[in-house]
Design an enzyme around this catalytic site. Structure first.
Site, PDB file in Angstrom:
ATOM      1  N   CYS A 183       8.781  30.502 111.802  1.00 39.07           N
ATOM      2  CA  CYS A 183      10.037  31.680 111.783  1.00 39.07           C
ATOM      3  C   CYS A 183       9.920  32.469 112.560  1.00 39.07           C
ATOM      4  CB  CYS A 183       9.500  32.190 110.097  1.00 39.07           C
ATOM      5  SG  CYS A 183      10.668  33.028 109.508  1.00 39.07           S
ATOM      6  N   GLY A 184      11.313  32.359 112.943  1.00 41.73           N
ATOM      7  CA  GLY A 184      11.949  33.704 113.855  1.00 41.73           C
ATOM      8  C   GLY A 184      12.152  34.772 113.571  1.00 41.73           C
ATOM      9  N   HIS A 210      14.104  20.851 113.548  1.00 47.36           N
ATOM     10  CA  HIS A 210      15.730  21.171 113.882  1.00 47.36           C
ATOM     11  C   HIS A 210      16.770  19.901 113.668  1.00 47.36           C
ATOM     12  CE1 HIS A 210      15.522  25.516 112.757  1.00 47.36           C
ATOM     13  NE2 HIS A 210      13.797  25.597 113.718  1.00 47.36           N
ATOM     14  N   ASN A 243      15.089  21.574 109.102  1.00 48.90           N
ATOM     15  CA  ASN A 243      16.286  22.725 109.260  1.00 48.90           C
ATOM     16  C   ASN A 243      17.887  22.203 109.539  1.00 48.90           C
ATOM     17  OD1 ASN A 243      14.404  24.923 108.543  1.00 48.90           O
ATOM     18  ND2 ASN A 243      13.565  24.131 110.355  1.00 48.90           N
TER      19      ASN A 243
END
Length: 275
Positions: free
Chosen positions: A73-74, A161, A192
């Site tokens: 989680c950036g 992603h 995502n």
């Protein structure tokens, strides 16, 4: 046992951060959902724990609001990096995550850069259910002869992603298409779903339907994935400002070593004790 937490956010993408270096923290999916509930709990997009590590300044774990633990989680990494630097007084902090070691560096007052490492670009990195070129995979939404979305790029930033390029973010069907693609059979670990509008060679407008969290105000790994996907297609330079609903991030896909560097703010909202 009562356990203190910090409520933090990176561009409105918000987290409950739990100190777990002194006592183990192993929440069940039900407990994660209860904490994350905006109606009955504290309310957050992700739950984060800071744990002891023999490889780094701390180990960091992430759970989405739906209760599932995830590898990256950036925005949360940026927030935890800031906390660790504040505690140590240093200008750098190393975090151990499921996706490997991440290094955070102070880049200004409450501004943090995180080296997110090398993006995964092979179909097995995402992973996809079948072999495809991740620069543009065979996936479309809408009528076969006139799809509204098609040929998205795929990137792993420690989590999967898919990025659709759209002409106008305001009319992009984020909430309608996001949940449908999140659980598409092409993505065995779910995905995502990013919707990116190329504004200029150095500017991308982005909205992300996050796996297990839904539409959030900002997604750090999603911003990294969008820049990588866009640059691979020649749509942008290797560094751009990503404009998210919650604010802006600077993303650079460094040519020297292939690492993706994410820079943006970290904020503390309030503190409390977990019930």
């Amino acid at each position: 046992m009562s356990r203190p937490f910090l409520k933090m956010n990176g561009l409105g993408n918000d987290f409950v951060v739990v100190e777990a270096r002194s006592a183990p923290f192993a929440p069940t999916p039900e407990e994660v959902r209860a904490i994350a509930s905006r109606e009955a709990g504290i309310g957050c997009d992700q739950l984060v724990s800071i744990e002891a590590s023999d490889k780094a300044d701390a180990a960091v774990r992430f759970w989405n609001a739906d209760g599932e633990e995830v590898g990256a989680c950036g925005n949360a990494s940026r927030c935890v990096g800031w906390l660790l630097m504040e505690a140590s007084g240093r200008d750098q902090a190393v975090m151990e995550t499921q996706g490997g070691l991440l290094t955070a560096t102070r880049a200004g007052d409450r501004i943090v850069s995180v080296d997110m490492g090398v993006p995964g670009l092979d179909w097995t990195d995402i992973p996809l259910a079948e072999e495809m070129d991740t620069k543009g995979i065979e996936l479309q939404v809408g009528p076969i002869d006139a799809p509204i979305l098609h040929t998205p790029g795929c990137v792993s930033m420690g989590n999967p992603h898919v990025v659709f390029f759209v002409p106008d973010i305001e009319t992009a069907p984020v909430v309608e298409v996001g949940p449908m693609i999140e659980h598409h059979h092409l993505f065995p670990e779910a995905v995502n779903v990013g919707f990116a509008q190329i504004v200029a060679r150095d500017r991308i407008r982005l909205r992300v339907w996050e796996r297990g969290a839904g539409l959030t105000k900002a997604c750090g790994t999603g911003a990294c994935a969008a820049l990588v996907a866009a640059h691979r297609r020649g749509l942008t330079d290797n560094k751009a400002t990503l404009v998210l609903d919650g604010g802006e991030l600077t993303i650079e896909w460094r040519e020297s070593d292939g690492h993706v560097i994410m820079t943006g703010p970290a904020q503390v909202d309030f503190t409390g004790i977990l019930p």
